[in-house]
Design a protein around this motif. Structure first.
Motif, PDB file in Angstrom:
ATOM      1  N   TRP A 123      19.413  23.147  33.767  1.00  0.00           N
ATOM      2  CA  TRP A 123      20.541  24.081  33.817  1.00  0.00           C
ATOM      3  C   TRP A 123      20.203  25.485  33.294  1.00  0.00           C
ATOM      4  O   TRP A 123      20.752  26.478  33.806  1.00  0.00           O
ATOM      5  N   PRO A 124      19.292  25.650  32.295  1.00  0.00           N
ATOM      6  CA  PRO A 124      19.018  27.021  31.817  1.00  0.00           C
ATOM      7  C   PRO A 124      18.474  27.958  32.883  1.00  0.00           C
ATOM      8  O   PRO A 124      18.574  29.188  32.736  1.00  0.00           O
ATOM      9  N   GLU A 125      17.909  27.407  33.956  1.00  0.00           N
ATOM     10  CA  GLU A 125      17.347  28.258  35.001  1.00  0.00           C
ATOM     11  C   GLU A 125      18.420  29.013  35.781  1.00  0.00           C
ATOM     12  O   GLU A 125      18.108  29.914  36.554  1.00  0.00           O
ATOM     13  N   LEU A 126      19.679  28.630  35.598  1.00  0.00           N
ATOM     14  CA  LEU A 126      20.786  29.349  36.246  1.00  0.00           C
ATOM     15  C   LEU A 126      21.462  30.340  35.306  1.00  0.00           C
ATOM     16  O   LEU A 126      22.436  30.985  35.678  1.00  0.00           O
ATOM     17  N   MET A 127      20.933  30.468  34.094  1.00  0.00           N
ATOM     18  CA  MET A 127      21.547  31.392  33.124  1.00  0.00           C
ATOM     19  C   MET A 127      21.137  32.835  33.395  1.00  0.00           C
ATOM     20  O   MET A 127      20.085  33.109  33.959  1.00  0.00           O
ATOM     21  N   GLY A 128      21.995  33.753  32.991  1.00  0.00           N
ATOM     22  CA  GLY A 128      21.655  35.168  32.985  1.00  0.00           C
ATOM     23  C   GLY A 128      21.633  35.839  34.337  1.00  0.00           C
ATOM     24  O   GLY A 128      21.112  36.958  34.465  1.00  0.00           O
ATOM     25  N   LEU A 129      22.201  35.211  35.365  1.00  0.00           N
ATOM     26  CA  LEU A 129      22.221  35.808  36.698  1.00  0.00           C
ATOM     27  C   LEU A 129      23.502  36.620  36.881  1.00  0.00           C
ATOM     28  O   LEU A 129      24.541  36.350  36.270  1.00  0.00           O
ATOM     29  N   ASP A 130      23.434  37.634  37.741  1.00  0.00           N
ATOM     30  CA  ASP A 130      24.635  38.422  38.020  1.00  0.00           C
ATOM     31  C   ASP A 130      25.695  37.572  38.703  1.00  0.00           C
ATOM     32  O   ASP A 130      26.885  37.686  38.417  1.00  0.00           O
ATOM     33  N   LYS A 131      25.249  36.729  39.609  1.00  0.00           N
ATOM     34  CA  LYS A 131      26.150  35.839  40.329  1.00  0.00           C
ATOM     35  C   LYS A 131      25.334  34.702  40.930  1.00  0.00           C
ATOM     36  O   LYS A 131      24.107  34.771  41.001  1.00  0.00           O
ATOM     37  N   ILE A 132      26.028  33.664  41.324  1.00  0.00           N
ATOM     38  CA  ILE A 132      25.377  32.551  42.022  1.00  0.00           C
ATOM     39  C   ILE A 132      26.166  32.279  43.302  1.00  0.00           C
ATOM     40  O   ILE A 132      27.363  32.559  43.376  1.00  0.00           O
TER      41      ILE A 132
ATOM     42  N   LEU B 204      29.133  23.172  40.557  1.00  0.00           N
ATOM     43  CA  LEU B 204      27.923  22.711  39.885  1.00  0.00           C
ATOM     44  C   LEU B 204      28.159  21.255  39.505  1.00  0.00           C
ATOM     45  O   LEU B 204      29.114  20.951  38.780  1.00  0.00           O
ATOM     46  N   LYS B 205      27.288  20.364  39.985  1.00  0.00           N
ATOM     47  CA  LYS B 205      27.492  18.931  39.740  1.00  0.00           C
ATOM     48  C   LYS B 205      26.464  18.417  38.730  1.00  0.00           C
ATOM     49  O   LYS B 205      25.259  18.517  38.940  1.00  0.00           O
ATOM     50  N   ALA B 206      26.955  17.843  37.652  1.00  0.00           N
ATOM     51  CA  ALA B 206      26.085  17.270  36.632  1.00  0.00           C
ATOM     52  C   ALA B 206      25.492  15.955  37.129  1.00  0.00           C
ATOM     53  O   ALA B 206      26.200  15.116  37.698  1.00  0.00           O
ATOM     54  N   ASP B 207      24.204  15.780  36.924  1.00  0.00           N
ATOM     55  CA  ASP B 207      23.498  14.582  37.352  1.00  0.00           C
ATOM     56  C   ASP B 207      24.063  13.349  36.641  1.00  0.00           C
ATOM     57  O   ASP B 207      24.402  13.394  35.455  1.00  0.00           O
ATOM     58  N   ARG B 208      24.116  12.244  37.369  1.00  0.00           N
ATOM     59  CA  ARG B 208      24.696  11.011  36.830  1.00  0.00           C
ATOM     60  C   ARG B 208      23.980  10.538  35.564  1.00  0.00           C
ATOM     61  O   ARG B 208      24.593   9.915  34.694  1.00  0.00           O
ATOM     62  N   GLN B 209      22.684  10.807  35.447  1.00  0.00           N
ATOM     63  CA  GLN B 209      21.959  10.314  34.267  1.00  0.00           C
ATOM     64  C   GLN B 209      22.428  10.987  32.987  1.00  0.00           C
ATOM     65  O   GLN B 209      22.219  10.461  31.886  1.00  0.00           O
ATOM     66  N   PHE B 210      23.097  12.146  33.111  1.00  0.00           N
ATOM     67  CA  PHE B 210      23.634  12.820  31.934  1.00  0.00           C
ATOM     68  C   PHE B 210      25.139  12.582  31.777  1.00  0.00           C
ATOM     69  O   PHE B 210      25.705  12.941  30.745  1.00  0.00           O
ATOM     70  N   VAL B 211      25.767  11.977  32.772  1.00  0.00           N
ATOM     71  CA  VAL B 211      27.210  11.723  32.712  1.00  0.00           C
ATOM     72  C   VAL B 211      27.494  10.306  32.240  1.00  0.00           C
ATOM     73  O   VAL B 211      28.326  10.087  31.341  1.00  0.00           O
ATOM     74  N   THR B 212      26.810   9.332  32.834  1.00  0.00           N
ATOM     75  CA  THR B 212      27.038   7.938  32.458  1.00  0.00           C
ATOM     76  C   THR B 212      26.666   7.724  30.994  1.00  0.00           C
ATOM     77  O   THR B 212      25.531   7.946  30.588  1.00  0.00           O
ATOM     78  N   GLY B 213      27.641   7.334  30.191  1.00  0.00           N
ATOM     79  CA  GLY B 213      27.405   7.104  28.769  1.00  0.00           C
ATOM     80  C   GLY B 213      27.410   8.346  27.914  1.00  0.00           C
ATOM     81  O   GLY B 213      27.030   8.298  26.738  1.00  0.00           O
ATOM     82  N   CYS B 214      27.868   9.491  28.458  1.00  0.00           N
ATOM     83  CA  CYS B 214      27.804  10.743  27.702  1.00  0.00           C
ATOM     84  C   CYS B 214      28.726  10.738  26.485  1.00  0.00           C
ATOM     85  O   CYS B 214      28.516  11.505  25.542  1.00  0.00           O
ATOM     86  N   GLY B 215      29.732   9.874  26.490  1.00  0.00           N
ATOM     87  CA  GLY B 215      30.640   9.833  25.351  1.00  0.00           C
ATOM     88  C   GLY B 215      29.968   9.380  24.074  1.00  0.00           C
ATOM     89  O   GLY B 215      30.393   9.750  22.968  1.00  0.00           O
ATOM     90  N   ASN B 216      28.905   8.594  24.193  1.00  0.00           N
ATOM     91  CA  ASN B 216      28.229   8.043  23.012  1.00  0.00           C
ATOM     92  C   ASN B 216      26.808   8.575  22.849  1.00  0.00           C
ATOM     93  O   ASN B 216      26.048   8.046  22.027  1.00  0.00           O
TER      94      ASN B 216
ATOM     95  N   ARG C 294      24.694  12.096  22.230  1.00  0.00           N
ATOM     96  CA  ARG C 294      24.843  13.522  21.889  1.00  0.00           C
ATOM     97  C   ARG C 294      24.065  14.417  22.852  1.00  0.00           C
ATOM     98  O   ARG C 294      24.549  15.483  23.240  1.00  0.00           O
ATOM     99  N   LEU C 295      22.835  13.996  23.225  1.00  0.00           N
ATOM    100  CA  LEU C 295      22.033  14.814  24.127  1.00  0.00           C
ATOM    101  C   LEU C 295      22.707  14.942  25.492  1.00  0.00           C
ATOM    102  O   LEU C 295      22.805  16.050  26.045  1.00  0.00           O
ATOM    103  N   LYS C 296      23.166  13.828  26.048  1.00  0.00           N
ATOM    104  CA  LYS C 296      23.850  13.871  27.346  1.00  0.00           C
ATOM    105  C   LYS C 296      25.085  14.761  27.266  1.00  0.00           C
ATOM    106  O   LYS C 296      25.364  15.563  28.171  1.00  0.00           O
ATOM    107  N   ARG C 297      25.823  14.611  26.189  1.00  0.00           N
ATOM    108  CA  ARG C 297      27.057  15.383  26.037  1.00  0.00           C
ATOM    109  C   ARG C 297      26.757  16.883  25.945  1.00  0.00           C
ATOM    110  O   ARG C 297      27.482  17.700  26.514  1.00  0.00           O
ATOM    111  N   THR C 298      25.656  17.221  25.278  1.00  0.00           N
ATOM    112  CA  THR C 298      25.282  18.632  25.153  1.00  0.00           C
ATOM    113  C   THR C 298      24.940  19.235  26.516  1.00  0.00           C
ATOM    114  O   THR C 298      25.362  20.346  26.845  1.00  0.00           O
ATOM    115  N   VAL C 299      24.153  18.494  27.319  1.00  0.00           N
ATOM    116  CA  VAL C 299      23.800  18.971  28.653  1.00  0.00           C
ATOM    117  C   VAL C 299      25.058  19.152  29.495  1.00  0.00           C
ATOM    118  O   VAL C 299      25.228  20.175  30.183  1.00  0.00           O
ATOM    119  N   CYS C 300      25.951  18.174  29.454  1.00  0.00           N
ATOM    120  CA  CYS C 300      27.193  18.261  30.239  1.00  0.00           C
ATOM    121  C   CYS C 300      28.039  19.458  29.797  1.00  0.00           C
ATOM    122  O   CYS C 300      28.611  20.168  30.638  1.00  0.00           O
TER     123      CYS C 300
END
Length: 404
Positions: free
Chosen positions: A307-316, A321-333, A335-341
């Motif tokens: 995701w940082p590769e999309l930072m700092g642009l004038d526009k996109i 923007l769809k978060a990958d399932r590997q960072f969504v499933t179980g994100c409630g428990n 911390r790393l997944k939750r931070t990415v989301c």
């Protein structure tokens, strides 16, 4: 039997080489909702299904579809099952017959007895209500035994044979839990191995059928949109396309030309893998404006640690923007997944795009992504991807929130 030859039994192809062919079933019942339900259950088991509501339809089905199984619904008056049996006997049907009816029904017992007396192969009757495992046990001898293909199936063969189709998974408003659209996912219904996942047939970029597969997805999605409009109401669809396809000179113009002109058409979203989307930002920005005039938007798929590769642009050029399932499933428990989301949601907000969470599989996941501020969610909690007709029926008969 020669390994390259098929074995015929009663006019039906049983095997091809050493491999069993995907079985076919006809659901014969006078009630439409029961036919739809039983067809859905059989499709989940691996059957190719057809339906008939009367004896004359059954006769035509026997000649054209060559079913291995007749699932015979027993009506309360018993008249229609008798007519069905007459057709089966007259046509010399040599497959299996499974009667389905109420427990301790006199009519079910009579149909079973008459069928056996006339030489039909009657399976033990199935009484309602029943579990899917019970049905599987009844028809186990017909089910394919082969695993998924290895090596992969050639996509050119699948396109030519008409084995490809689109399955649909709902996209849900994260707050109201109202269906807001659906993602189309390509599947292959192979005559030997049944439903084959994309990993076995998606071609590489240099494959000559690479463009053909993309055009199939576009054309079928438009056809399916019209079908869903007739069956329920307009559904906003998303499809997956590779960025290299859109670089072909005529591809974008053809895509725009194919869009429905119906006033109910709410737009098409093209989902592009995050690695391709980030690599081709400049190009996608150029074509996004042209496509927007035809109600087509771009979305980043499977966005995760990159995701940082999309930072700092004038526009996109992306509307979602769809978060990958590997960072969504179980994100409630986690911390790393939750931070990415959280960063993906903030990134979407900053660019005026909508944030989508894919892979919501539990109520805990749903609560977490809701708290994080995602706009749309999809995942097994709301239903697995399903064939077009099954998706249309589910929208009419089921609540959005999956049970269990």
């Amino acid at each position: 039997m020669n390994d390259g030859m098929g074995e015929l039994a009663g006019g039906r192809l049983r095997t091809f080489g050493r491999r069993k062919i995907m079985p076919r079933a006809c659901v014969a019942d006078s009630k439409r909702h029961l036919r739809a339900f039983m067809s859905e259950v059989l499709e989940d088991l691996g059957f190719v299904t057809s339906e008939c509501s009367g004896a004359s339809e059954l006769q035509a089905t026997l000649a054209t579809d060559l079913p291995d199984l007749i699932l015979l619904g027993i009506a309360a008056d018993g008249i229609e099952p008798g007519q069905f049996l007459e057709v089966l006997v007259r046509e010399g049907f040599d497959g299996k017959v499974l009667a389905v009816g109420a427990r301790d029904s006199i009519i079910v017992k009579a149909v079973q007895q008459v069928g056996e007396e006339y030489g039909l192969t009657m399976l033990p009757p199935l009484t309602t209500p029943f579990a899917a495992d019970t049905l599987r046990d009844r028809v186990a001898m017909l089910l394919p035994e082969e695993p998924a293909p290895s090596p992969a199936v050639h996509v050119g063969e699948a396109l030519h044979a008409g084995w490809l189709e689109l399955w649909y998974q709902s996209k849900i408003d994260a707050r109201s839990l109202v269906r807001r659209g659906a993602e189309a996912l390509v599947r292959m219904r192979h005559p030997t191995w049944g439903v084959v996942p994309p990993a076995y047939f998606i071609p590489e970029e240099h494959d000559p059928h690479f463009r053909d597969l993309s055009e199939f997805v576009i054309e079928r999605a438009v056809q399916d949109w019209h079908y869903l409009l007739e069956q329920q109401s307009a559904v906003d669809l998303s499809i997956n396309l590779p960025a290299p396809y859109l670089k072909e000179p005529q591809a974008v113009r053809d895509l725009c030309r194919r869009m429905p002109v119906h006033p109910a058409f709410g737009g098409l979203t093209i989902e592009i893998a995050s690695n391709e989307a980030i690599h081709d930002l400049a190009f996608l920005t150029d074509i996004a404006r042209e496509m927007s005039f035809h109600n087509i938007g771009l979305s980043v798929d499977n966005l995760g640690a990159n995701w940082p590769e999309l930072m700092g642009l004038d526009k996109i050029p992306f509307i979602k923007l769809k978060a990958d399932r590997q960072f969504v499933t179980g994100c409630g428990n986690d911390r790393l997944k939750r931070t990415v989301c959280r960063h993906i949601v903030e990134l979407a907000r900053g660019y005026g795009a909508r944030a989508v969470a894919e892979g919501v599989e539990s109520r805990a996941d749903l609560m977490a992504v809701n708290e994080l501020g995602f706009d749309l969610v999809q995942g097994y909690l709301f239903g697995k991807p399903m064939p077009l007709k099954k998706f249309a029926r589910s929208a009419q008969t089921r609540p959005v929130m999956a049970q269990g």
